[in-house]
Scaffold this motif. Sequence first.
Motif, PDB file in Angstrom:
ATOM      1  N   ASP A   1      16.261  -4.141   9.806  1.00  0.00           N
ATOM      2  CA  ASP A   1      14.954  -3.852  10.371  1.00  0.00           C
ATOM      3  C   ASP A   1      14.680  -2.360  10.220  1.00  0.00           C
ATOM      4  O   ASP A   1      15.565  -1.574   9.905  1.00  0.00           O
ATOM      5  N   THR A   2      13.437  -1.971  10.440  1.00  0.00           N
ATOM      6  CA  THR A   2      13.049  -0.566  10.359  1.00  0.00           C
ATOM      7  C   THR A   2      12.157  -0.228  11.537  1.00  0.00           C
ATOM      8  O   THR A   2      11.557  -1.101  12.173  1.00  0.00           O
TER       9      THR A   2
ATOM     10  N   VAL B   1      11.359   1.465   1.653  1.00  0.00           N
ATOM     11  CA  VAL B   1      11.671   0.193   2.312  1.00  0.00           C
ATOM     12  C   VAL B   1      10.422  -0.673   2.281  1.00  0.00           C
ATOM     13  O   VAL B   1       9.339  -0.230   2.669  1.00  0.00           O
TER      14      VAL B   1
ATOM     15  N   THR C   1       8.889  -5.055   2.490  1.00  0.00           N
ATOM     16  CA  THR C   1       9.201  -6.421   2.890  1.00  0.00           C
ATOM     17  C   THR C   1       9.474  -7.246   1.640  1.00  0.00           C
ATOM     18  O   THR C   1       9.069  -6.883   0.541  1.00  0.00           O
TER      19      THR C   1
ATOM     20  N   GLU D   1      14.277  -9.712   5.595  1.00  0.00           N
ATOM     21  CA  GLU D   1      12.891  -9.382   5.862  1.00  0.00           C
ATOM     22  C   GLU D   1      12.504  -8.033   5.239  1.00  0.00           C
ATOM     23  O   GLU D   1      11.413  -7.859   4.733  1.00  0.00           O
ATOM     24  N   TYR D   2      13.416  -7.061   5.318  1.00  0.00           N
ATOM     25  CA  TYR D   2      13.171  -5.764   4.699  1.00  0.00           C
ATOM     26  C   TYR D   2      14.206  -5.512   3.599  1.00  0.00           C
ATOM     27  O   TYR D   2      15.363  -5.910   3.710  1.00  0.00           O
TER      28      TYR D   2
ATOM     29  N   ARG E   1       3.292   2.403   1.095  1.00  0.00           N
ATOM     30  CA  ARG E   1       4.575   2.636   1.757  1.00  0.00           C
ATOM     31  C   ARG E   1       4.966   4.104   1.664  1.00  0.00           C
ATOM     32  O   ARG E   1       4.589   4.809   0.717  1.00  0.00           O
TER      33      ARG E   1
END
Length: 325
Positions: free
Chosen positions: A312-313, A283, A285, A233-234, A257
């Motif tokens: 994830d973040t 980072v 997506t 996802e990231y 970003r």
Amino acid sequence: MNSFWKQVIIQTTLRYKSEKTANNKNYSNFAFAKGYREFLINIKRLFKDLILITIGIFSASFGFKGFLLTNHFIDGGATGISLLISALTGIPLYILIICVNIPFIILAYNILGKQFAFKTAIAITGLSIVLATITFPDVTKDNLLVAIFGGFFLGAGIGFSIRGGAVIDGTEVLAIFLSRKFGTTIGDIIIIINVFIFAAAAYFLGVEIALYSMITYLAASKTLDFIVEGIEEYTGVTIVSSHSEEIRQMIIHKMGRGVTVYSGKKGYGKRGETKDVEIIYTVITRLELNKLTTEIEKIEPTAFVVMNSVKDTKGGMIKKRPLEH
């Protein structure tokens, strides 16, 4: 360069970079040369994206009409909702595909930009047209084969569309939006959505069909991950470039970003000569990866770019802006 191509370049690339009047005499030959190069990059990328999206449309259509529809199996996400409603009401799938995804297209426009939303609208419309006009043979009646290979072709279709900078299933767009709003992971959001979908399938279509549909979903998910080369996802992106400041500005203003800048040294040559350099880390997506690589290529095609999966973040992301203005 003749006047026609100069006007094309002014209208497609230079006009977004300068506040000057769109008049040939306001731009240097260097500016036209750079604009021409960026124009070719954009055309090449657009052509590649259209091919990938077209492959995705036909692959997903074959998964639908060649396997899933005749057995009333469903998938997860927006496609699963469309299949479930079609099985219950008899409304043609090609109509539901558009209706169910309209809210996701609008959401994509707001959080991922008009270029992504436009490609997604084209992909979903193309999928609907193919489903309505092209006949595919029923490949098999075996439930297990239908579940596995229906999921395979559907997942491949979604994956190729993502590689082309679009989606034909809007669930991931919704998951990105909800994850930012509530601070949860994208994976958790998708699981919750699919729990409700498969629970509804078990209630309305029967437990056996729901279980086969879960196999379809798993096959589609694994195929999708394979097509997009395992990108999660990231994605964390590290960029080493002699145009680091320009790339930093691009990531902030075009991608919306945040970035982290490290001070480092390049090591090259037989004697290991070193040179100070700024290293950029950001980072994004996986839906934004296509846009980022294109923008980096415009600035410096030889930039050294390293990508790695990020589970994830939390925090550190400035408010999303449209990808195009």
